[in-house]
Motif scaffolding. Structure first.
Motif, mmCIF file in Angstrom:
data_model
loop_
_atom_site.group_PDB
_atom_site.id
_atom_site.type_symbol
_atom_site.label_atom_id
_atom_site.label_comp_id
_atom_site.label_asym_id
_atom_site.label_seq_id
_atom_site.Cartn_x
_atom_site.Cartn_y
_atom_site.Cartn_z
ATOM 1 N N GLY A 70 14.358 9.192 4.222
ATOM 2 C CA GLY A 70 15.162 7.991 4.056
ATOM 3 C C GLY A 70 14.323 6.852 3.509
ATOM 4 O O GLY A 70 13.197 6.631 3.976
ATOM 5 N N ARG A 71 14.854 6.138 2.509
ATOM 6 C CA ARG A 71 14.156 4.957 1.981
ATOM 7 C C ARG A 71 14.482 3.788 2.893
ATOM 8 O O ARG A 71 15.609 3.291 2.918
ATOM 9 C CB ARG A 71 14.575 4.671 0.542
ATOM 10 N N ILE A 72 13.484 3.322 3.633
ATOM 11 C CA ILE A 72 13.706 2.271 4.615
ATOM 12 C C ILE A 72 13.363 0.893 4.074
ATOM 13 O O ILE A 72 13.801 -0.119 4.634
ATOM 14 C CB ILE A 72 12.919 2.545 5.911
ATOM 15 N N LEU A 73 12.559 0.830 2.992
ATOM 16 C CA LEU A 73 12.234 -0.427 2.339
ATOM 17 C C LEU A 73 12.253 -0.199 0.831
ATOM 18 O O LEU A 73 11.773 0.837 0.352
ATOM 19 C CB LEU A 73 10.858 -0.952 2.764
ATOM 20 N N CYS A 74 12.753 -1.165 0.080
ATOM 21 C CA CYS A 74 12.856 -1.031 -1.376
ATOM 22 C C CYS A 74 12.311 -2.299 -2.031
ATOM 23 O O CYS A 74 12.658 -3.419 -1.626
ATOM 24 C CB CYS A 74 14.305 -0.793 -1.770
ATOM 25 N N ASN A 75 11.438 -2.116 -3.030
ATOM 26 C CA ASN A 75 10.824 -3.242 -3.747
ATOM 27 C C ASN A 75 10.189 -4.243 -2.791
ATOM 28 O O ASN A 75 10.346 -5.459 -2.920
ATOM 29 C CB ASN A 75 11.858 -3.943 -4.632
ATOM 30 N N HIS A 76 9.477 -3.703 -1.823
ATOM 31 C CA HIS A 76 8.865 -4.497 -0.749
ATOM 32 C C HIS A 76 7.407 -4.796 -1.098
ATOM 33 O O HIS A 76 6.740 -3.985 -1.749
ATOM 34 C CB HIS A 76 8.952 -3.706 0.565
ATOM 35 N N PRO A 77 6.875 -5.936 -0.656
ATOM 36 C CA PRO A 77 5.436 -6.170 -0.829
ATOM 37 C C PRO A 77 4.634 -5.047 -0.177
ATOM 38 O O PRO A 77 5.039 -4.504 0.855
ATOM 39 C CB PRO A 77 5.210 -7.498 -0.106
ATOM 40 N N ARG A 78 3.516 -4.708 -0.769
ATOM 41 C CA ARG A 78 2.757 -3.559 -0.295
ATOM 42 C C ARG A 78 2.262 -3.775 1.133
ATOM 43 O O ARG A 78 1.696 -4.816 1.470
ATOM 44 C CB ARG A 78 1.563 -3.297 -1.207
ATOM 45 N N LEU A 79 2.511 -2.792 1.998
ATOM 46 C CA LEU A 79 2.083 -2.876 3.393
ATOM 47 C C LEU A 79 0.575 -2.724 3.481
ATOM 48 O O LEU A 79 -0.036 -1.916 2.771
ATOM 49 C CB LEU A 79 2.772 -1.787 4.225
ATOM 50 N N ALA A 80 -0.028 -3.488 4.358
ATOM 51 C CA ALA A 80 -1.480 -3.444 4.523
ATOM 52 C C ALA A 80 -1.899 -2.181 5.254
ATOM 53 O O ALA A 80 -1.194 -1.693 6.139
ATOM 54 C CB ALA A 80 -1.957 -4.676 5.288
ATOM 55 N N SER A 81 -3.052 -1.633 4.885
ATOM 56 C CA SER A 81 -3.615 -0.473 5.577
ATOM 57 C C SER A 81 -5.127 -0.472 5.399
ATOM 58 O O SER A 81 -5.617 -0.499 4.266
ATOM 59 C CB SER A 81 -3.041 0.830 5.023
ATOM 60 N N PRO A 82 -5.890 -0.433 6.515
ATOM 61 C CA PRO A 82 -7.358 -0.424 6.394
ATOM 62 C C PRO A 82 -7.891 0.852 5.759
ATOM 63 O O PRO A 82 -9.039 0.896 5.315
ATOM 64 C CB PRO A 82 -7.820 -0.554 7.851
ATOM 65 N N MET A 83 -7.071 1.902 5.688
ATOM 66 C CA MET A 83 -7.538 3.167 5.115
ATOM 67 C C MET A 83 -7.630 3.121 3.588
ATOM 68 O O MET A 83 -8.289 3.959 2.991
ATOM 69 C CB MET A 83 -6.591 4.308 5.518
ATOM 70 N N ARG A 84 -6.966 2.144 2.962
ATOM 71 C CA ARG A 84 -6.884 2.111 1.507
ATOM 72 C C ARG A 84 -8.246 1.994 0.843
ATOM 73 O O ARG A 84 -8.458 2.503 -0.257
ATOM 74 C CB ARG A 84 -6.003 0.954 1.045
ATOM 75 N N THR A 85 -9.163 1.276 1.477
ATOM 76 C CA THR A 85 -10.437 0.964 0.831
ATOM 77 C C THR A 85 -11.578 1.873 1.280
ATOM 78 O O THR A 85 -12.727 1.627 0.924
ATOM 79 C CB THR A 85 -10.812 -0.496 1.115
ATOM 80 N N ILE A 86 -11.285 2.908 2.052
ATOM 81 C CA ILE A 86 -12.345 3.799 2.542
ATOM 82 C C ILE A 86 -12.670 4.837 1.470
ATOM 83 O O ILE A 86 -11.802 5.616 1.076
ATOM 84 C CB ILE A 86 -11.918 4.502 3.842
ATOM 85 N N PRO A 87 -13.912 4.891 0.988
ATOM 86 C CA PRO A 87 -14.288 5.895 -0.017
ATOM 87 C C PRO A 87 -14.358 7.287 0.618
ATOM 88 O O PRO A 87 -14.661 7.426 1.816
ATOM 89 C CB PRO A 87 -15.681 5.438 -0.481
ATOM 90 N N PRO A 88 -14.094 8.349 -0.168
ATOM 91 C CA PRO A 88 -14.158 9.712 0.372
ATOM 92 C C PRO A 88 -15.510 10.057 0.983
ATOM 93 O O PRO A 88 -15.569 10.743 2.011
ATOM 94 C CB PRO A 88 -13.860 10.586 -0.860
#
Length: 269
Positions: A132-150
């Motif tokens: 189910g699409r619960i949000l549409c055209n929403h500002p990007r949700l923050a996540s600390p995992m986004r910037t972690i290098p492999p």
């Protein structure tokens, strides 16, 4: 690993591959495979309830429609549940437990967020999966995992797996000690599961990210009876076991997000 997580991994990995093919005017349904069939619904909040509107009957139609709406890439988003009564690593065995997973669709106009719902059909004797699409055209949700290098999550996993192996060996859990040691060796030797053993497509991933997903598959010891979750100890050992286990669960989920999100057609900031 729980089927719902594997399904989300497949959706993002295949989705990014197919979005790239559609962008090149070369769409193909032939290789699009999922552990479970899935349908897609657009959800609109109306007062205290949700209105459900059909969006797509299958993943390929979903991807084609998303591309028409400007989809540029798919990403996975994970957030711990913060449930003080039961750890996520234990709650994972219950439908909807273990933290919150979302499939993020990145567009120039904002992001869409899709969440899966799993229901058991007594009539068909199988799971019915709907996103189910619960949000549409929403500002990007923050996540600390986004910037972690492999390579960072790999190093953290290696250090923690040493602790897991030592704890298991010191508490007569040789089977689990071998599992953790095998995972550590895999990460050290750049090994990965063979093509026949892989539960998801990895051809778009760098070797390190393939390696991370393979390591997660081996080290995923969280389940019900007979799993790592089923163990109990006395005194300080129980406290250490719980801390080590919760940390491993979080590290494995982080590794999934880092590896899978690297499959985007172009880098996503």
């Amino acid at each position: 690993m729980q089927e719902s997580i594997a399904q989300d991994i497949n959706l993002v990995l295949w989705g990014n591959a197919v979005l790239g093919a559609i962008a090149a005017d070369n769409p193909s349904r032939e290789e699009l495979e999922f552990p479970q069939p899935a349908t897609f619904l657009d959800l609109r909040k109306e007062d205290s309830s949700w209105r459900q509107m059909p969006y797509a009957p299958d993943p390929m139609t979903w991807l084609e429609r998303l591309r028409g709406e400007g989809a540029e890439a798919l990403q996975l988003l994970y957030e711990a549940s913060q449930n003080s009564e039961i750890p996520d690593r234990i709650a994972i065995v219950f439908p909807g437990g273990g933290g919150h997973w979302l499939v993020e669709v990145v567009k120039s106009t904002g992001c869409d967020y899709w969440r899966s719902r799993w229901r058991w059909s007594e009539r068909d004797q199988r799971w019915e999966v709907a996103y189910g699409r619960i949000l549409c055209n929403h500002p990007r949700l923050a996540s600390p995992m986004r910037t972690i290098p492999p390579d960072t999550i790999r190093a953290e996993l290696l250090t923690h797996l040493d602790r897991m192996t030592e704890f298991a060996a010191n508490h007569d859990q040789e089977t689990f000690a071998r599992t953790f040691d095998l995972t550590r060796q895999m990460l050290n030797s750049c090994g990965s599961l063979t093509g026949e053993e892989r539960p998801w497509p990895v051809s778009r991933l760098a070797e390190l990210c393939q390696q991370l997903l393979s390591a997660v598959e081996v080290a995923w010891v969280f389940g019900g009876m007979g799993s790592w979750n089923d163990l109990t100890f006395s005194g300080d050992s129980q406290t250490e076991y719980e801390t080590l286990s919760d940390t491993l669960y979080q590290l494995l989920n982080t590794a999934i997000v880092v590896a899978v999100n690297s499959s985007a057609i172009a880098p996503v900031s």
